[in-house]
Scaffold this motif. Sequence first.
Motif, mmCIF file in Angstrom:
data_model
loop_
_atom_site.group_PDB
_atom_site.id
_atom_site.type_symbol
_atom_site.label_atom_id
_atom_site.label_comp_id
_atom_site.label_asym_id
_atom_site.label_seq_id
_atom_site.Cartn_x
_atom_site.Cartn_y
_atom_site.Cartn_z
ATOM 1 N N SER A 176 0.842 -1.209 0.000
ATOM 2 C CA SER A 176 0.000 0.000 0.000
ATOM 3 C C SER A 176 0.871 1.251 0.000
ATOM 4 C CB SER A 176 -0.920 0.017 1.221
ATOM 5 O OG SER A 176 -1.647 1.232 1.228
ATOM 6 N N PHE B 42 0.057 4.045 0.705
ATOM 7 C CA PHE B 42 -0.379 4.973 1.752
ATOM 8 C C PHE B 42 0.125 4.576 3.144
ATOM 9 C CE2 PHE B 42 -4.520 5.650 -0.920
ATOM 10 C CZ PHE B 42 -3.762 6.251 -1.916
ATOM 11 N N TRP C 251 -0.122 6.472 6.772
ATOM 12 C CA TRP C 251 -1.001 5.907 7.806
ATOM 13 C C TRP C 251 -0.271 5.910 9.150
ATOM 14 C CZ3 TRP C 251 -5.224 4.381 10.154
ATOM 15 C CH2 TRP C 251 -5.165 3.393 11.135
ATOM 16 N N ARG D 235 -9.765 5.459 7.711
ATOM 17 C CA ARG D 235 -8.390 5.559 7.201
ATOM 18 C C ARG D 235 -7.719 4.193 7.206
ATOM 19 N NH1 ARG D 235 -6.396 11.376 9.778
ATOM 20 N NH2 ARG D 235 -7.495 12.605 8.190
ATOM 21 N N HIS E 46 -9.229 1.298 6.854
ATOM 22 C CA HIS E 46 -9.779 0.538 5.730
ATOM 23 C C HIS E 46 -9.295 1.117 4.394
ATOM 24 C CE1 HIS E 46 -12.141 -2.444 7.835
ATOM 25 N NE2 HIS E 46 -12.247 -1.520 8.777
ATOM 26 N N ALA E 47 -8.989 2.411 4.371
ATOM 27 C CA ALA E 47 -8.464 3.028 3.151
ATOM 28 C C ALA E 47 -7.042 2.547 2.867
ATOM 29 C CB ALA E 47 -8.502 4.549 3.271
ATOM 30 N N VAL E 48 -6.207 2.524 3.894
ATOM 31 C CA VAL E 48 -4.817 2.099 3.654
ATOM 32 C C VAL E 48 -4.787 0.626 3.247
ATOM 33 C CG1 VAL E 48 -4.187 1.433 6.037
ATOM 34 C CG2 VAL E 48 -2.441 2.278 4.496
ATOM 35 N N GLN F 71 -7.349 -0.958 1.611
ATOM 36 C CA GLN F 71 -7.959 -1.032 0.281
ATOM 37 C C GLN F 71 -6.970 -0.620 -0.811
ATOM 38 O OE1 GLN F 71 -12.099 0.424 -0.177
ATOM 39 N NE2 GLN F 71 -11.329 1.791 -1.730
ATOM 40 N N ALA F 72 -5.995 0.203 -0.439
ATOM 41 C CA ALA F 72 -5.004 0.680 -1.407
ATOM 42 C C ALA F 72 -3.921 -0.359 -1.683
ATOM 43 C CB ALA F 72 -4.390 1.986 -0.921
#
Lengths: 319, 319
Positions: free
Chosen positions: A197, A199, A203, A236, A238-240, A242-243
Amino acid sequence: MSVATAVAHPNIALVKYWGKADAALNLPATGSLSMTLDVYPTTTTVRVDPDATADTLRLNGSERDEQATGRVTRFLDVVRELAGSTHRAHVDSVNTVPSAAGLASSASGFAALAGAAAAAYGLDLDARALSRLARRGSGSASRSIIPGFAVWHAGTDEESFAEPLPAPDLAMVIAVVDSGHKPVSSREGMRRTVLTSPFYPAWVTSTAETLTAAVTACREGDVDRLGRITETNALRMHAVIQASDPPLRYLTATSHEIFDRVERLRADGVGAWATADAGPNVVVLCRAADAETVRAALAGLVELVVAHPGPGMRVVERA
Amino acid sequence: MSVATAVAHPNIALVKYWGKADAALNLPATGSLSMTLDVYPTTTTVRVDPDATADTLRLNGSERDEQATGRVTRFLDVVRELAGSTHRAHVDSVNTVPSAAGLASSASGFAALAGAAAAAYGLDLDARALSRLARRGSGSASRSIIPGFAVWHAGTDEESFAEPLPAPDLAMVIAVVDSGHKPVSSREGMRRTVLTSPFYPAWVTSTAETLTAAVTACREGDVDRLGRITETNALRMHAVIQASDPPLRYLTATSHEIFDRVERLRADGVGAWATADAGPNVVVLCRAADAETVRAALAGLVELVVAHPGPGMRVVERA
């Protein structure tokens, strides 16, 4: 021969642990903040047996295979080294989390095992040492040693333990969402995130700042601020995740529907904020006085369980 | 008095544009890659009127208010400066995107307006200059000037235009998802992301690398690789957005259900990859030969539209 039994409960993080600084020692890349629950206890008995040639593990009455036992053996090796013992042990654990609930049982499991094993091997450890020990089994288990709200510090092996944090009177409504597919474990998900990821570094940096703000909000009893931080930090995480490449989505359509309902609850003036661990369940943080309102607003979609701050790990029997 | 009419189509990005390097010039923080569609054209007529004291805008037969007209006037000011004219104009635009479809009409809208206005004001611009001009109205409009696949370059005002890219024979199945709530505009969403998402700098860096890989995959006709890049990049865009404070979620429960179905299609051996712009619609990229299979697999949930690579902006009438 010495026997001890301990009880511990799951915890839900308001500021998440996602990513290790050291995989062998389970040192987290960032600190985290959680509430230990008063539901779904795990009760674990450790019986040290000088005559046994191998550790054994029973889980909810069934003898477990070598792979599951292996993780317990590696943990007991840490305890044995502290105790100066080479004796094997029989571990019998009863976990009340319904397996369909998908709530990670590794936190309550390793917190109870740490307490029971330390007592059975004759170690006299304070809460800080027990938290560090539980961490070796599963990172988030360090927090289930502590009652109510806890901060688990990042840092060295010495520095990385959980300790209590004063907090306002809060509750959590757990929405039990069935994922409908085989989940990717937290361990594997963290690995993929750290490796792929783009990100992930941000994070880590941003979560460190978020934790400082969350600890302040807790101490000051600022529920609205703590709630906003909780939902933002969860999304955030779940975003990191998902990336990652390939992408990894733990939240399902139903999970998103619950996040939507919580957003509507807030629009209606109810203080409610959603969070989710590495799975489809959504946990809604609210003031204790609002728990029934929140439960009613989420009703009809999935099974709901209301939880309050629960006790830390306790050794309930020793012989 | 001079009149011209132009037609342009929407485009869907495989590598997304999210974030500006310069808001006044609509310069993107990263390059992007898109397919212009053969559905939902916008047809726009510009009539230069030396006697008019203000620009006017009719959209689908209705006179629009000052705010909508203001954005068109600011765009026409750019055209007038290039043309050395101070004359006002009447703009009449017919947009065939069903408004419930939630497909952004600003790309086809400003591409058609750029073509019609340039012709009506007597400018003789090549595709590159038209793409740069359309960009000033709406960033992604730069790509709708180009037929089929296009790369829109980041860079200075001079460097930032779209140009054609050879690509394999692909199609898109558009799943029209109703959001059920007032959307946050792309413009506002980008602003919030740039200002509050801790992941934004890494989004910019990683998307630049992703674009290079996607252009190579396109040129080499490597559909599987291009597909994987498309879905990963889309989920990263939604991740960087979701990490904003307050969080912003454009995908709904239904959107996630479609991503799940696409994942299952792939597990069944069908090359299908999902993407989504800043809204709940999901667009599924596949080989042209698989479009019907993909459509059938998604049927029953929401309205579906199959699209193929479409024409670039064309001036269809001038007088």
